[in-house]
Write a protein that holds these residues in place. Structure first.
Motif, PDB file in Angstrom:
ATOM      1  N   THR A   1       4.830   5.497  10.853  1.00  0.00           N
ATOM      2  CA  THR A   1       5.702   4.686  10.059  1.00  0.00           C
ATOM      3  C   THR A   1       6.944   4.158  10.416  1.00  0.00           C
TER       4      THR A   1
ATOM      5  N   GLN B   1       8.684  -4.307  11.587  1.00  0.00           N
ATOM      6  CA  GLN B   1       8.952  -5.068  10.283  1.00  0.00           C
ATOM      7  C   GLN B   1      10.587  -5.643  10.529  1.00  0.00           C
TER       8      GLN B   1
ATOM      9  N   ALA C   1       8.842  -5.872   2.141  1.00  0.00           N
ATOM     10  CA  ALA C   1       8.009  -5.033   2.831  1.00  0.00           C
ATOM     11  C   ALA C   1       8.654  -3.990   3.461  1.00  0.00           C
TER      12      ALA C   1
ATOM     13  N   GLN D   1       9.337  -1.179   1.101  1.00  0.00           N
ATOM     14  CA  GLN D   1       7.917  -0.420   0.855  1.00  0.00           C
ATOM     15  C   GLN D   1       7.738   0.427   1.912  1.00  0.00           C
ATOM     16  N   ALA D   2       7.876   0.179   3.106  1.00  0.00           N
ATOM     17  CA  ALA D   2       7.458   0.997   4.151  1.00  0.00           C
ATOM     18  C   ALA D   2       8.372   1.938   4.229  1.00  0.00           C
TER      19      ALA D   2
ATOM     20  N   THR E   1       7.732   5.094   1.682  1.00  0.00           N
ATOM     21  CA  THR E   1       6.700   6.120   1.878  1.00  0.00           C
ATOM     22  C   THR E   1       7.099   7.298   2.822  1.00  0.00           C
TER      23      THR E   1
ATOM     24  N   ILE F   1       2.759 -10.434   6.224  1.00  0.00           N
ATOM     25  CA  ILE F   1       2.807  -9.276   5.339  1.00  0.00           C
ATOM     26  C   ILE F   1       1.485  -8.647   5.392  1.00  0.00           C
ATOM     27  N   VAL F   2       0.198  -9.183   5.252  1.00  0.00           N
ATOM     28  CA  VAL F   2      -0.793  -8.790   5.266  1.00  0.00           C
ATOM     29  C   VAL F   2      -1.278  -8.135   6.831  1.00  0.00           C
TER      30      VAL F   2
ATOM     31  N   GLN G   1       0.768  -6.866   8.702  1.00  0.00           N
ATOM     32  CA  GLN G   1       1.865  -5.633   8.926  1.00  0.00           C
ATOM     33  C   GLN G   1       1.238  -4.428   7.901  1.00  0.00           C
ATOM     34  N   GLU G   2       0.676  -4.771   6.783  1.00  0.00           N
ATOM     35  CA  GLU G   2      -0.048  -3.594   6.287  1.00  0.00           C
ATOM     36  C   GLU G   2      -1.095  -3.222   6.858  1.00  0.00           C
TER      37      GLU G   2
ATOM     38  N   LEU H   1      -0.316  -0.783   9.572  1.00  0.00           N
ATOM     39  CA  LEU H   1       0.355   0.495   9.270  1.00  0.00           C
ATOM     40  C   LEU H   1      -1.203   1.237   8.838  1.00  0.00           C
ATOM     41  N   GLN H   2      -1.873   0.675   7.918  1.00  0.00           N
ATOM     42  CA  GLN H   2      -2.975   1.600   7.364  1.00  0.00           C
ATOM     43  C   GLN H   2      -3.930   1.754   8.459  1.00  0.00           C
TER      44      GLN H   2
END
Length: 504
Positions: free
Chosen positions: A226, A233, A260, A263-264, A267, A463-464, A466-467, A470-471
């Motif tokens: 993370t 980011q 973004a 939001q990271a 977590t 954004i997509v 980066q997500e 991360l996932q």
């Protein structure tokens, strides 16, 4: 089916006895007992192991064939090492497990229960021997009144005198029907129950420490991943801000990237809380307070995944799983209670005797005298409203329950091993897929970064990406941790190798 046949064999004798006329019953049992020298009631027989040659089926087309795990060799028939956690190649884990085995209060409590059960079993053996009591009674007294001299007619007050009695008493209840021997057998079975429960605590403790260390490594990996994503980011955010200042993009695009990043960062606190709680768990498992824990920080790189896994033969599992052996010992104890309950319904013989000597210094009493007594008694319950009969019925039904519990425990044991083998097969595929996904997501991010620097990509696409990165990173960490955790679960499901330990 083997367990059901055993159930019928264990209680057939006592049910047949119950149906016989009372006189015939007593005569038959008397003759059988004195001719064979055996205790009444059914003798215990160890249940047969399931006739299985493999933990997994070979006929399922949708699953891998046999006991195989992709990329890892299964050594069928090879016994587990008692210190199986050393196969992970982590000296820090080895030290932590040793500390837990030395200081964990649950294990110390289980060991104390073993010693208590052993003492109770030894105490039960006293029923086979006579009970000898020794006593000494002494008194000094002066009765009221006077003594008259027949010749002179003079009266004198009675002088104080002493009376002492020494005696030894012996009582013995012969174990004619074997009831005491059945109770000893039940006490020995309870000792076995406590021993295998102790082994279960030992195995569970070592497994929980290993799993807690792996979970800590997983959380640290997720926190590190993370942080890497947040750093990435922030790099994109600086680029977007510069482009906004130069008039290349609108301010809303910058705000989307700022959102973004936020939001990271959101977590991180839950992960950090879980990590702190995991450290507290390690402290408790090792018998320490959280403030006293000095264990090293665990990361996934500190563990080595065993390339070969020793797998016991299916027929040996029932002799190696502590929970199965506990269920077997419980069944043995319940079976012995049938004989004890049956013996209580039969005539009871009691022998007793005492010998002693009384002495007194009073002139009119005998200065001393020896005495002895021998006595025997035979007693038989004539009417007790069915109390002893229903005690026997209860013992029989308890044994039937123990048989079913044993069978259920055996089936659960085989299910556990099969489930873990399937999990390991799935883990291998999951790690392979997660690795490919993470590599693809990382390459995609690198390409997008160059495009963002040149102003050739939209912010939603960024954004997509980066997500997704991360996932994919978190999924790879989870897959590797699951592979390690399921390997621990396999060693636990197979019994942990306690039978190879020197002090077992």
């Amino acid at each position: 089916m083997a367990e059901r046949r055993m159930s019928r064999v264990l209680i057939r004798e006592t049910r047949n006895v119950r149906r016989m006329p009372h006189g015939r019953t007593v005569l038959t049992i008397v003759l059988t007992t004195f001719l064979s020298g055996c205790a009444v009631g059914p003798d215990f027989k160890t249940p047969e192991a399931p006739h299985a040659t493999s933990f997994l089926p070979n006929h399922d087309k949708d699953l891998p064939r046999g006991d195989t795990v992709q990329g890892r060799k299964l050594l069928s028939g090879q016994s587990l090492p008692p210190e199986w956690w050393e196969l992970f190649g982590s000296p820090a884990l080895d030290r932590l497990v040793r500390e837990g085995l030395a200081h964990n209060p649950d294990l110390l409590s289980a060991e104390a229960s073993v010693r208590a059960a052993q003492a109770n079993a030894m105490a039960q053996r006293g029923a086979l021997f006579p009970v000898i009591d020794a006593s000494f009674d002494g008194s000094r007294q002066r009765p009221p009144g006077f003594l008259s001299d027949g010749e002179t007619g003079e009266s004198t007050r009675i002088s104080p005198y002493n009376v002492t009695t020494r005696q030894v008493s012996v009582s013995f209840v012969p174990d004619i029907w074997g009831g005491s021997r059945r109770l000893i057998e039940a006490a020995d079975a309870e000792t076995e129950v406590q021993i295998f429960q102790r082994e279960g605590v030992y195995l569970t403790l070592a497994s929980n420490i290993a799993l807690a260390a792996i979970e800590e490594a997983r959380l640290r990996g997720q926190i590190a991943a993370t942080h890497r994503i947040i750093d990435l980011q922030l790099q994109f955010l600086r680029i977007l801000r510069r482009q906004n200042e130069e008039g290349q993009i609108a301010l809303p695009d910058v705000v989307v990237q700022e959102s973004a990043v936020a939001q990271a960062r959101l977590t991180l606190p839950p992960l950090q809380k879980q990590l702190a709680q995991q450290r507290n768990l390690l402290a408790r498992l090792t018998g320490r307070t959280p403030a006293d824990l000095e264990a090293a920080a665990f990361v996934l790189k500190s563990f080595r995944l065993p390339r070969s896994l020793p797998i016991s033969l299916p027929g040996e599992l029932v002799r190696q799983r502590p929970d199965v052996r506990t269920a077997e010992a419980t069944l043995r104890g319940a079976n012995a209670q049938i004989g004890a309950a049956l013996a209580a319904r039969l005539p009871q013989v009691t022998l007793s005797g005492n010998v002693g000597k009384t002495r007194s210094n009073m002139p009119d009493l005998s200065p001393g005298g020896a005495f002895w007594l021998l006595a025997g008694n035979v007693g038989q319950k004539v009417f007790d409203a069915g109390t002893l009969y229903f005690h026997q019925r209860a013992a029989e039904e308890t044994t039937a329950k123990a048989i079913s519990d044993y069978r259920s425990t055996v089936l659960t044991a085989f299910q556990n091993v099969a489930d873990v083998l399937r999990a390991l097969q799935s883990d291998a595929a999951s790690v392979q897929a997660a690795t490919a996904a993470e590599q693809t997501a990382r390459r995609n991010i690198e390409l997008i970064r160059r495009q963002v620097e040149q102003g050739q990509i939209s912010v939603p696409t960024l954004i997509v990406a980066q997500e997704a990165y991360l996932q994919a990173s978190l999924a790879l960490i989870d897959a590797r941790a699951s592979n390690l955790a399921d390997t621990v679960a396999l060693f636990q499901a197979l019994g942990g190798g306690w039978w190879n330990r020197k002090d077992s």
